[in-house]
Design a protein around this motif. Structure first.
Motif, PDB file in Angstrom:
ATOM      1  N   GLY A 308       0.787  -1.229   0.000  1.00 37.90           N
ATOM      2  CA  GLY A 308       0.000   0.000   0.000  1.00 37.90           C
ATOM      3  C   GLY A 308       0.811   1.266   0.000  1.00 37.90           C
ATOM      4  N   LYS A 309       2.038   1.215  -0.502  1.00 31.48           N
ATOM      5  CA  LYS A 309       2.875   2.416  -0.519  1.00 31.48           C
ATOM      6  C   LYS A 309       2.307   3.462  -1.465  1.00 31.48           C
ATOM      7  CE  LYS A 309       6.445   0.025  -1.832  1.00 31.48           C
ATOM      8  NZ  LYS A 309       5.787  -1.293  -1.832  1.00 31.48           N
ATOM      9  N   THR A 310       2.007   3.064  -2.684  1.00 34.90           N
ATOM     10  CA  THR A 310       1.473   4.018  -3.657  1.00 34.90           C
ATOM     11  C   THR A 310       0.076   4.472  -3.269  1.00 34.90           C
ATOM     12  OG1 THR A 310       2.803   2.973  -5.370  1.00 34.90           O
ATOM     13  CG2 THR A 310       0.982   4.335  -6.098  1.00 34.90           C
ATOM     14  N   THR A 311      -0.708   3.582  -2.711  1.00 38.34           N
ATOM     15  CA  THR A 311      -2.049   3.968  -2.265  1.00 38.34           C
ATOM     16  C   THR A 311      -1.966   5.053  -1.207  1.00 38.34           C
ATOM     17  OG1 THR A 311      -2.801   1.711  -2.709  1.00 38.34           O
ATOM     18  CG2 THR A 311      -4.195   3.087  -1.313  1.00 38.34           C
ATOM     19  N   LEU A 312      -1.045   4.920  -0.279  1.00 36.58           N
ATOM     20  CA  LEU A 312      -0.876   5.939   0.747  1.00 36.58           C
ATOM     21  C   LEU A 312      -0.427   7.257   0.141  1.00 36.58           C
ATOM     22  CD1 LEU A 312      -0.811   6.780   3.698  1.00 36.58           C
ATOM     23  CD2 LEU A 312       1.495   5.843   3.848  1.00 36.58           C
ATOM     24  N   ALA A 313       0.485   7.198  -0.847  1.00 37.30           N
ATOM     25  CA  ALA A 313       0.936   8.431  -1.500  1.00 37.30           C
ATOM     26  C   ALA A 313      -0.226   9.120  -2.215  1.00 37.30           C
ATOM     27  CB  ALA A 313       2.059   8.111  -2.480  1.00 37.30           C
ATOM     28  N   HIS A 314      -1.061   8.358  -2.901  1.00 33.75           N
ATOM     29  CA  HIS A 314      -2.220   8.942  -3.578  1.00 33.75           C
ATOM     30  C   HIS A 314      -3.225   9.495  -2.567  1.00 33.75           C
ATOM     31  CE1 HIS A 314      -1.565   6.512  -7.534  1.00 33.75           C
ATOM     32  NE2 HIS A 314      -0.571   7.331  -7.242  1.00 33.75           N
ATOM     33  N   ARG A 315      -3.328   8.815  -1.452  1.00 33.54           N
ATOM     34  CA  ARG A 315      -4.271   9.289  -0.429  1.00 33.54           C
ATOM     35  C   ARG A 315      -3.819  10.624   0.137  1.00 33.54           C
ATOM     36  NH1 ARG A 315      -8.317   7.560   2.740  1.00 33.54           N
ATOM     37  NH2 ARG A 315      -8.419   8.315   4.885  1.00 33.54           N
ATOM     38  N   LEU A 316      -2.526  10.790   0.338  1.00 35.64           N
ATOM     39  CA  LEU A 316      -2.016  12.070   0.814  1.00 35.64           C
ATOM     40  C   LEU A 316      -2.326  13.178  -0.178  1.00 35.64           C
ATOM     41  CD1 LEU A 316       1.440  10.999   2.276  1.00 35.64           C
ATOM     42  CD2 LEU A 316      -0.605  11.636   3.550  1.00 35.64           C
ATOM     43  N   CYS A 317      -2.166  12.888  -1.458  1.00 41.37           N
ATOM     44  CA  CYS A 317      -2.476  13.891  -2.482  1.00 41.37           C
ATOM     45  C   CYS A 317      -3.971  14.229  -2.467  1.00 41.37           C
ATOM     46  CB  CYS A 317      -2.058  13.372  -3.860  1.00 41.37           C
ATOM     47  SG  CYS A 317      -0.287  13.163  -4.076  1.00 41.37           S
ATOM     48  N   GLN A 318      -4.784  13.239  -2.315  1.00 40.12           N
ATOM     49  CA  GLN A 318      -6.234  13.472  -2.310  1.00 40.12           C
ATOM     50  C   GLN A 318      -6.640  14.340  -1.120  1.00 40.12           C
ATOM     51  OE1 GLN A 318      -8.510   9.971  -1.738  1.00 40.12           O
ATOM     52  NE2 GLN A 318     -10.446  11.054  -1.540  1.00 40.12           N
ATOM     53  N   LYS A 319      -6.145  13.979   0.069  1.00 35.80           N
ATOM     54  CA  LYS A 319      -6.538  14.727   1.257  1.00 35.80           C
ATOM     55  C   LYS A 319      -5.974  16.145   1.227  1.00 35.80           C
ATOM     56  CE  LYS A 319      -8.941  13.104   3.414  1.00 35.80           C
ATOM     57  NZ  LYS A 319     -10.388  12.905   3.144  1.00 35.80           N
ATOM     58  N   TRP A 320      -4.783  16.304   0.649  1.00 39.17           N
ATOM     59  CA  TRP A 320      -4.248  17.671   0.510  1.00 39.17           C
ATOM     60  C   TRP A 320      -5.123  18.485  -0.445  1.00 39.17           C
ATOM     61  CZ3 TRP A 320      -2.254  20.181  -3.842  1.00 39.17           C
ATOM     62  CH2 TRP A 320      -1.674  21.428  -3.603  1.00 39.17           C
ATOM     63  N   ALA A 321      -5.558  17.852  -1.526  1.00 41.36           N
ATOM     64  CA  ALA A 321      -6.430  18.564  -2.461  1.00 41.36           C
ATOM     65  C   ALA A 321      -7.754  18.947  -1.812  1.00 41.36           C
ATOM     66  CB  ALA A 321      -6.678  17.708  -3.704  1.00 41.36           C
ATOM     67  N   GLU A 322      -8.198  18.157  -0.834  1.00 40.74           N
ATOM     68  CA  GLU A 322      -9.444  18.462  -0.139  1.00 40.74           C
ATOM     69  C   GLU A 322      -9.255  19.446   1.009  1.00 40.74           C
ATOM     70  OE1 GLU A 322     -10.855  14.696   1.066  1.00 40.74           O
ATOM     71  OE2 GLU A 322     -11.368  14.021  -0.961  1.00 40.74           O
ATOM     72  N   GLY A 323      -8.000  19.879   1.243  1.00 39.92           N
ATOM     73  CA  GLY A 323      -7.745  20.894   2.253  1.00 39.92           C
ATOM     74  C   GLY A 323      -7.435  20.373   3.624  1.00 39.92           C
TER      75      GLY A 323
END
Length: 1633
Positions: A308-323
């Motif tokens: 889940g390394k890439t999944t976690l990286a994508h999740r960080l990007c998503q949550k940052w985009a959501e503020g």
């Protein structure tokens, strides 16, 4: 819809397609995201009519190219409910661009001009303007429809679905390993923990600087653009039609543990063991703890594939985009797998703006803002282990260099950097302070949580959990998040149609898990065999080439549609620069790519058995830095092994279209390869991989073979292991009969891993060393220990276990009475816990070792343990040193055996019989013992058993305590060692110790160093056990005539180093040491004292009185150069001295005798021998003496003094000198002294700088000193002179390599060498002669009497030197062979004979001759009459230049052979080669053509002799073709004429691997008729590796004609009449003559 209207034109077809897609806009949007990952599906087109919006989307798809458009049409036909007639027309019409472009133009009229794509052109006329054209078009459509209907039915049989709801990959590395940016994946995640990134002072998205920032507005726009882009890339995905939203919202964070190992920045490897903390999980918020500014700003996430390394990286990007991540203003995510495609120079701004997102304007201002606020910038790099190394170290502009500078803070200082990587050796660019976090996947609660989120319906949740509870194998696979998702997908497919508990049979292995996943992806149970195998072929091709990113040109459009329909492929945008981007495709995960590749290998008829077995290999989990590319086939062998299971045969047979025999053969081949691998010696990672493969096959016989072949000691070091790995290993070990040792050192293990070892009775030794092991690990281990019936050794070291964990193990240890060794090292146990463990000793009767080191123990507890060690009969050793605490025990049976071995002891020893039955080693180091403790210990030890070793170092005994222990040494029965170091001994106490040990006969060595606080006594056997004086005297008499190496030796070593001894102390010390001389050879070490010159002189006078010393060390005693050189006199005064090693600057001085001890009786203590006895026995061989003098200023006076001193030294003598630089005057002085040293056998100047004049001085020595047989000078730093004895008469060898000799030195050197009469070899390689110097040398060569060889390699010569060598050969009659290679080898060697050589051979290689060199070469060859053979290898001579060379070479008489090897020789035709030979000025007697060797050989005879024209027109027997009647053409006729003239005397013609048909039968026809005209031809050879009819066509040229059979190997025909015998030898099928 009227079928007739569908066939009338593209307009109706286009309208039907638009209406069809307008019914399902969500499906069209999903396909737009797949084929155009960067498409912005915003709301600006919402106002358009639905059909107009569909037309706009189709415009965007069509301009991507025909491949994308065709793939889209295939998706429409595969997924949507399309009528048969419409599907046929779509596949037939829209496969090309013309009709579709016209239709777009017609439909685009209703749209505004701004909404039409600029790349589309409007049609000039209607496609249906003519009735005749309509009729033709209609007929074409009817014909095409019939053909496509058949194709359509076949594709339906292959399983094309009507509508498929593609599953969504949720976890693991499915985005990174299958795509470059993950834009095509559909990962949806839940909210992060509420405490994520709290406490940072920056709480707003954009913060204005004080005074107003002029770039603030631009930066604000760019940061908002960043968030919008991230939301589009990683935000909510568009679900497919009919797909449940529960699939999109499943996210369970994996276990994160912080690693404590440090990183070696030089090697890029993790130092020590990668220890993962146990008990506390690292939350995602801890990854960026912004409250502490001093913390590491670089974080590395380590995890295996699927964690889940890439999944976690994508999740960080998503949550940052959501503020949510308000601590960062900007976030960038890069993937190395895509960055590896970048080959151009890159700056940081180009990396951020060109490859990620460009600002709308003024990028320099935005970049300045990012630099100013770097502490609020986060850069994520995914796949660090996949980064390709630059060509050079820190190559400028490389992506890895930018990453390194970001990590080290030299670029964008203050920014946060996070990298993800698989475990292993990381790049050296990471800083040592980087935070390492390990991802460990799922534990039981997380698996249950994931299942609850995955299944929305309550019955399905309960059914899935029940299956996981009953299927332990499946439960262990779910520890990997990616496999957990696959398992849930399979259960979602199986649960509705199967009874409970069927997963054990349907999902027993990982391979069958993937197999069920493929079946789940197949709609309505139809398996698309052809498409699946074709897609597997693409997957295999990518694995073999290291490719995971594919473009439209790499995958056929139907396969792209198939992969998109079944969610086997993802799409993304690949950016390589500003404005350079294209759509890329990848498999959703690399493991899926491997599985599909395995399916292709096993089921495709294109793959044979040999190709399949090449992929069955074992890959190590250690990442190698030397790998040129990423290894993507980690699981491919596992999948192949799993598909070799009998359970998978029906599935594979279906894919192979019923070819079950072929599938069975391949399965048997895979099993056979695994059997071979099972018998090999493998590393720990490969053993685990092998166990996985064997377990996947479900073959009991193979599992038994693997288990029996495992080594007795099986180590697993420094690579992560999961519970699945241990469970697989346990399953294999169940088939083993012999015991096994398992050692887990530095392997990250999960707390519940020991449960996988329950019931494994084959384990004999089990050890764990990892910081991850804690109380939870110990509790799980305590439940497994009693089930291991063979367990003898248990180790749990370096863990975080406490009293709570030990309590579980203490309760379990009595249940394991077979234990022989227990280790609890480095567990920080308290005193009470240690005492509790010691209480278990009576319950472990077979225990031999108990290790309690690394646990805090006080002095009182230690004294109690020491008393127990003395009184307990089973304890043999107690070792305590700070944290060390070890007990060594012996079972009672061993004690009984020792008592039985001593029945003949004397009666006086009866009282000590029990005590002497064992020996005790007592080490109490740094335990703060004082003088009264020494008295107590002496009293205690005198009543105890024999002591093998007593170590009391590091205590506080001082002089009095050391004196008491030294005096009691002979009464304590110490057999090996007494250590009193670091106890405060003074110089006054040294004399007391020396007097105390003088009466101790068992003392073998005493080492005292007051500076280093060392006082060590080493003891030998008891005196009564050694031989008495009478026995030894008789023994010496019996060995009078034996070789010295066979004599027994005994010695005592006395080392008084760094004690401040001066000259005034020597006489008293020598008196004290004199009593030790009669015990044997004495080794004295006085190094590190203050003897000085006076002490050295005084000691040289006292040495003869000390007897036969074996060595004397006088290092570091401040001796002057005169005193050092004066020691050379000892060679004549001390007969035992053979080696004197002196290093003046470092003050290393060592006098050594012969190692074999041949001077054992050269002192007064030895018996007297008659005169000359040494030559009869002990002096039978002449042993050389050696003097090594280094780091010494060798001036002429010192050398003269040294040589005068050595003149009295008995020989033979080897002199080895070394200094920083030796002047010419010093070298001349040394060489002038050589004739006065007749005993000298070797003179060596090593690591000594010499002047450029030294080669001439050494060359002159050859004539001044006739004893010199070899001179070797290398790089003006190493010179060696070997001297011959009187009886040796060998030639002189001279070598001056790397001496910078140039043209100006040649004449002088040759003049000196010419004085040597028996010069054999000369080596002048690696100098600076050049062309001019070599020319000068060749001119002087006749005056130099060389009888062997001359080496001139690596002298920077060109073609001029090679040509001049050819021209010089006539003046050098003794040259017999020369070879020149001007390529990378750079060799230039000439071989001589002692007398004139008639035939000479010349080899020229890679000389790169130009056209102007050919005539000069020909002239030289014509003048060199003694040159009989010339070989030209890759000299850049084409056919034209070769023909010129042959025409220009002319001689009065004789034979000349020319051998040419050029690359064009295997491409040239036989006619062109014969045409070259026809240009020769002499008569051609032999021709040999070999295309495999790229070689043409021609032998010429001079002068050319003209043949009788009548003989050339020989008329063969009737019925054979005449030459005049052959239709060869004008050019070929002229060629035949030239050949008959030049080759009239041809006696041998050899053709190897020549295709006689390559010139349209002209070659065979010309050769057939040429054979008729060659009257002197004796042998014709033809060899070809393939059988052809060309040799048979030559047979009519013979008389009588004979037709050979296909198996004929040779043919010999003897014609009648006056013709000589002609032999035709034909060799077929690669046979060599």
């Amino acid at each position: 819809m009227d079928p007739v209207d569908l066939q009338l034109g593209n307009k109706n077809l286009w309208s039907c397609l638009v209406r069809l897609l307008s019914k399902d806009p969500e499906w069209l949007n999903a396909k737009m995201k797949f084929f155009l990952p960067n498409t912005d599906l915003d709301s600006r087109n919402e106002t358009l009519d639905p059909e107009q919006r569909v037309i706009l989307q189709l415009n965007k798809l069509h301009v991507q190219g025909s491949a994308t458009w065709q793939s889209f049409i295939h998706c429409v036909c595969m997924q949507l409910e399309v009528p048969l007639e419409l599907e046929v027309l779509l596949l037939s019409t829209f496969g090309c661009d013309d009709g579709f472009t016209s239709q777009l133009g017609a439909e685009g009229k209703s749209l505004p001009e701004s909404q039409l794509h600029q790349g589309l052109k409007r049609p000039h006329q209607s496609c249906g303007s003519s009735p005749r054209r309509k009729q033709c078009r209609k007929q074409q459509l009817v014909s095409r429809r019939k053909g496509l209907e058949v194709l359509h039915r076949q594709r339906r049989r292959l399983g094309w679905p009507r509508r498929v709801s593609p599953p969504i990959w949720l976890h693991g590395d499915f985005s990174r390993e299958g795509s470059a940016e993950g834009a095509g994946s559909t990962i949806q995640v839940s909210a992060l923990p509420s405490r994520l990134f709290q406490g940072h002072p920056m709480s707003s998205v954009l913060k204005e600087t004080q005074g107003g920032d002029q770039f603030g507005e631009l930066a604000k726009k760019y940061l908002q653009l960043l968030r919008t882009s991230a939301q589009q890339r990683y935000g909510s995905r568009i679900p497919g039609s009919g797909q449940s939203h529960a699939f999109h919202q499943v996210y369970v964070p994996p276990i994160l543990r912080r690693a404590t190992a440090s990183l070696d920045t030089q090697e890029g490897a993790i130092m020590g063991d990668l220890k993962v903390e146990d008990g506390t999980d690292v939350s995602i918020s801890d990854l960026f703890n912004t409250r502490v500014n001093k913390g590491p700003r670089v974080t590395v996430l380590l995890g295996k594939a699927g964690m889940g390394k890439t999944t976690l990286a994508h999740r960080l990007c998503q949550k940052w985009a959501e503020g949510h991540l308000d601590c960062f203003q900007a976030l960038f995510l890069f993937e190395f797998r895509q960055l590896n495609l970048i080959t151009r120079f890159l700056t940081l701004s180009q990396l951020l703006f060109d490859l990620y997102l460009s600002p709308e304007s003024d990028p320099d201002a935005v970049f300045q803002y990012l630099e100013k606020n770097a502490d609020q910038v986060l850069l994520i790099f995914d796949g660090l282990d996949e980064a390709l190394q630059p060509m050079g170290p820190d190559g400028p502009g490389s992506v890895l260099t930018l990453f390194s500078r970001l990590c080290r803070g030299t670029l964008l200082p203050g920014c946060r950097v996070m990298a993800t990587s698989r475990p292993g050796k990381l790049p050296a660019c990471l800083p040592a302070e980087a935070a390492m976090v390990y991802m460990l996947g799922f534990d039981g609660p997380r698996v249950e949580e994931y299942v609850n989120h995955f299944f929305s319906a309550q019955p399905l949740q309960e059914g899935a959990l029940a299956e996981l509870q009953t299927n332990g194998r499946l439960r262990s696979l779910c520890a990997v998040p990616a496999l957990c998702q696959v398992a849930c997908l399979c259960l979602h497919h199986l649960l509705p149609d199967h009874a409970p508990g069927q997963s054990v049979a349907l999902l027993p292995t990982m391979t069958q898990l993937y197999m069920q996943m493929v079946l789940a992806l197949s709609p309505r149970g139809h398996l698309p065999t052809t498409s699946l195998l074709d897609l597997g072929e693409v997957a295999l091709r990518g694995l073999e080439t290291g490719k995971v990113i594919f473009y439209a040109k790499d995958i056929a459009p139907p396969l792209i549609a198939f992969g998109a329909t079944h969610s086997l492929l993802t799409s993304f945008c690949v950016r390589t620069g500003p404005g350079h981007q294209q759509t890329g495709y990848a498999f959703t995960h690399v493991s899926l790519q491997e599985f599909l590749a395995a399916l292709h290998l096993m089921a495709s008829p294109k793959v044979d058995k040999d190709t399949l077995t090449q992929h069955v290999t074992l890959h190590s989990r250690w990442v190698q830095r030397t790998k040129a590319r990423l290894d993507l086939s980690d699981h491919l062998p596992t999948f192949l092994a799993g598909l070799a299971s009998c359970t998978c045969r029906p599935f594979l047979s279906h894919l192979a279209q019923g070819n079950e025999d072929c599938v069975g053969t391949k399965q048997a081949a895979v099993v056979q390869v695994l059997k071979k691998l099972a018998t090999r010696k493998l590393t720990g990672p490969k053993v685990v991989e092998l166990c996985h493969c064997v377990n996947e096959t479900q073959e009991p016989e193979l599992a038994s073979l693997t288990a029996q072949s495992l080594p007795y000691q099986l180590p697993f070091h420094n690579f992560p292991l999961t519970c699945t790995d241990l469970a697989t290993l346990t399953n294999i070990l169940e088939h083993r009969e012999a015991p096994i040792h398992l050692d887990f050192d530095g392997c990250p293990l999960e707390p519940h891993c020991p449960e996988a070892l329950v019931g494994c009775g084959q384990i004999e030794n089990l050890s764990f060393k990892s910081r991850k092991c804690g109380d939870a690990f110990a509790e799980a281990l305590s439940r497994s220990l009693p089930t291991m019936g063979r367990l003898q050794m248990l180790g749990l070291a370096g863990s975080k276990i406490t009293a709570r964990g030990i309590s579980h193990l203490v309760k379990a240890l009595p249940l394991c009475p077979q234990l022989e060794e227990v280790s609890f090292r480095d567990n920080q146990l308290s005193d009470q816990v240690v005492l509790n463990i010691v209480e278990v000793l009576p319950h472990l009767p077979r225990l031999r070792k108990l290790d309690l080191s690394g646990n805090s123990v006080c002095v009182s507890t230690l004294l109690c343990l020491a008393r127990v060690a003395v009184t307990c009969p089973t304890i043999r050793t107690l070792q305590a040193r700070k944290a060390d605490l070890i007990f060594l025990l012996s079972p009672p049976t061993e004690t009984t055996a020792e008592l039985q071995r001593a029945p003949d002891l004397q009666e006086s020893d009866g009282q000590r019989k029990g005590a002497q039955s064992r020996s005790l080693t007592l080490r109490l180091q740094k335990c703060q013992l004082q003088v009264h403790d020494a008295e107590t210990l002496i009293a205690l030890l005198q009543e105890g058993p024999h002591l093998e070793e007593v170590d009391l170092s590091g205590n506080q005994l001082e002089d009095e305590g050391c004196r008491l222990m030294a005096e009691a040494a002979s009464q304590l029965h110490i057999t090996r060692k007494l250590d009193l170091s670091d106890n405060g001994l003074s110089l006054a106490g040294v004399h007391c110790v020396l007097r105390a040990v003088s009466a101790c006969w068992t003392l073998a060595e005493l080492h005292i160093s007051l500076q280093h606080k060392t006082v060590v006594f080493m003891f030998a056997q008891e005196p009564e056990e050694q031989e008495g004086p009478q026995e030894r005297a008789a023994f010496l008499d019996s060995l009078m005539l034996q070789m010295p190496s066979e004599l027994p030796l005994s010695s005592r070593r006395m080392r008084l180093t760094h004690c401040g001894l001066q000259a005034k102390h020597l006489e008293q010390l020598c008196k004290a040491l004199g009593g030790s001389c009669h015990l044997g050879h004495l080794h004295l070490d006085f190094s590190g004292n203050a003897l000085g010159d006076e002490g050295a002189t005084r000691l040289a006078q006292l040495l003869p009185g000390l007897g036969a010393l074996q060595s004397l060390n006088l290092s570091e005693n401040s001796l002057s150069l005169d005193a050092v050189l004066g020691l050379a006199r000892c060679f004549s005064t001390l007969q035992w001295l053979f080696h004197l090693d002196i290093s003046f600057e470092s003050q290393h001085i060592l006098l050594r005798g012969d190692k074999t001890g041949r001077d054992i009786w050269t002192t007064g203590s030895s018996p007297d021998f008659p005169a000359g006895a040494e030559f009869l026995g002990f002096r039978r061989r002449c042993i050389p003496r050696s003097l090594r003098l280094s780091e010494c200023p060798l001036e002429p006076p010192s050398l003269t003094h040294l040589c005068a001193t050595l003149k009295e030294c008995p020989g033979p003598l080897e002199l080895q000198l070394s200094c920083e630089f030796l002047s010419d005057q010093s070298l001349e002085t040394l060489l002038d002294c050589l004739p006065r040293l007749p005993q000298l056998s070797l003179l060596q100047l090593s690591q000594t700088g010499l002047s450029p004049k030294s080669p001439f001085l050494l060359a002159n020595t050859l004539s001044l000193c006739p004893r010199v047989k070899k001179v070797d000078l290398r790089s003006l730093h190493h010179a060696t002179l070997h001297f011959r004895s009187n009886e040796e008469q060998e030639g002189v060898c001279c070598g001056f390599t790397g001496c910078s000799l140039s043209q100006e030195h040649v004449e002088s050197l040759c003049r000196l060498l010419s004085k040597c009469k028996d010069l054999s070899q000369v080596d002048l390689s690696a100098n600076l002669l050049g062309d001019s110097g070599l020319r000068c040398l060749l001119e002087c060569l006749p005056q130099v009497p060389i009888s062997g060889s001359l080496d001139l390699s690596h002298n920077s010569v060109s073609q001029e030197s090679a040509l001049y060598l050819v021209e010089t050969l006539p003046s050098c009659p003794r040259v017999r062979e020369a070879s020149v290679n001007l390529g990378s080898e750079q060799s230039f060697r000439i071989h001589f004979s002692k007398e004139d050589q008639a035939g000479k051979t010349l080899r020229l290689s890679e000389c790169s001759f130009r056209p102007e060199h050919v005539s000069r070469l020909a002239t030289g060859l014509s003048q060199s009459l003694q040159l009989t053979e010339l070989t030209l290898t890759q000299c850049c001579l084409d056919q034209e230049q070769l023909a010129i060379l042959l025409s220009l070479v002319g001689r009065p008489a004789g034979l000349f052979s020319l051998r040419v090897q050029e690359p064009w020789a295997d491409r040239a035709g036989i006619l062109s080669l014969l045409e070259v030979c026809a240009q020769a000025s002499g008569s051609v007697t032999e021709i040999s053509i070999s295309k495999t060797q790229q070689q043409l050989c021609v032998q010429l005879e001079f002068p050319r002799q003209e043949e009788n024209p009548v003989a050339l027109r020989w008329d063969p027997a009737p019925g054979t073709p005449r030459l005049a009647h052959c239709d060869l053409g004008t050019h070929h006729s002229l060629l035949v004429g030239q050949l008959m003239e030049t080759c009239a005397r041809l006696q041998q013609l050899s053709l190897s691997q020549v295709n006689l048909w390559e010139d349209n039968d002209d070659s065979s026809l010309l050769l057939q008729n040429l054979l008729l005209s060659l009257s002197q031809l004796k042998t014709f050879r033809y060899a070809d590796k393939t059988f052809t009819q060309a040799p048979l066509q030559l047979c009519p040229a013979l008389t009588p004609p004979v037709i050979p059979s296909p198996g004929l190997r040779g043919l010999s025909v003897s014609p009648c009449g006056q013709k000589p015998q002609v032999a035709l030898e034909m060799i077929f099928r690669g046979t060599q003559l």
